[in-house]
Write an enzyme that holds these catalytic residues in place. Sequence first.
Site, mmCIF file in Angstrom:
data_model
loop_
_atom_site.group_PDB
_atom_site.id
_atom_site.type_symbol
_atom_site.label_atom_id
_atom_site.label_comp_id
_atom_site.label_asym_id
_atom_site.label_seq_id
_atom_site.Cartn_x
_atom_site.Cartn_y
_atom_site.Cartn_z
ATOM 1 N N ASP A 1 42.157 50.606 67.485
ATOM 2 C CA ASP A 1 43.018 51.688 67.960
ATOM 3 C C ASP A 1 43.984 51.100 68.983
ATOM 4 O OD1 ASP A 1 41.098 53.069 66.505
ATOM 5 O OD2 ASP A 1 41.053 54.770 67.895
ATOM 6 N N LYS B 1 47.600 58.339 65.207
ATOM 7 C CA LYS B 1 46.677 59.056 66.087
ATOM 8 C C LYS B 1 47.461 59.690 67.223
ATOM 9 C CE LYS B 1 42.734 57.906 69.148
ATOM 10 N NZ LYS B 1 41.794 56.834 69.533
ATOM 11 N N LYS C 1 44.667 61.111 62.921
ATOM 12 C CA LYS C 1 43.555 61.358 63.833
ATOM 13 C C LYS C 1 44.046 62.121 65.059
ATOM 14 C CE LYS C 1 40.077 59.047 66.735
ATOM 15 N NZ LYS C 1 39.438 57.754 67.103
#
Length: 341
Positions: free
Chosen positions: A173, A241, A277
């Site tokens: 991430d 995300k 996400k």
Amino acid sequence: MTQLIEAAGAAAPASRETAAVDVLGGAASEVNLRRFLHGLPGVDGVGLEARAAGLGTRSIKTSSKAWAVDRTIGLMDLTTLEGADTPGRVRSLVAKALMPDPSDPTCPRVAAVCVYGDLVDVAIDALGDAHVGRGGTIGVAAVATAFPAGRASLEVKLADVGDAVAAGADEIDMVIDRGAFLAGRYGEVYDEIVAVKEACRRPDGGYAHLKVILETGELKTYDNVRRASWLSILAGGDFIKTSTGKVSPAATLPVTLSMLEVVRDWYALTGERIGVKPAGGIRSSKDAIKYLVTVAETVGEEWLVPELFRFGASSLLNDVLLQRQKLASGRYSGNDYVTID
């Protein structure tokens, strides 16, 4: 966007770089990126928020709610990202991931645990045979690139990623350089994502999945969210995300809807599915089901799998388990349709 889709068709390109060239009409230069990103249609904020609000008011059958509750658990990334994290804390997190409800062995497991890179090996060891690398179903994600601010040199960021991948992280991430993005240095942001994607390469030639965190609360406008989403996908992100969870506002339904619309358009252009996400601020079963409905209505139910959709919201699990226990007790047995409470 309709003209782009008609021009490009739905054939999947050989690589993301090829797709970027096709979409941009040339190499990913600063000029081409700026022309494309600023040529995107402006976001109708009022319309976007109205669509999100409408999707959030749906009532669902009790049987559908039971499915949605279990699916929400299976799409979660359980997370601990604090300076005080210890190996013991990570092992406790993994124990929760393996058995979210100790009183009910039929409760599904979560999709992944997310930790700092220096604790990846602890998480993998604690997962044992449940780790995806050993034939299980739970992945280990590591935050990297000087998370959460991203204020470090590219050399430091890439070393951060490389260490996590070497430790066995299945997913990385990363955070984008919001300062560069907001200053309009799109080529710089693009090149950094490309470099991070390459740093995700494993010794066997495969890659850790790359989630690109936009930190939408700092981007301020829906137009910026749309541009950052496109930029992240063009550069090689496997997921986009919303947030680090360290900035408010974090995930919101309109922002997530905007990102899903980009993913939908990318799929129409290239035939490639990109994950989404939402992370931070999703605390109740009611909220989670709104997101599931929004995904299904925007990109299709085939996105409701861990490979394409995740919740980054550890505090969500307790409420979802409570709702699951209520459903199991038959609380809603006399009402075919329920309002999510």
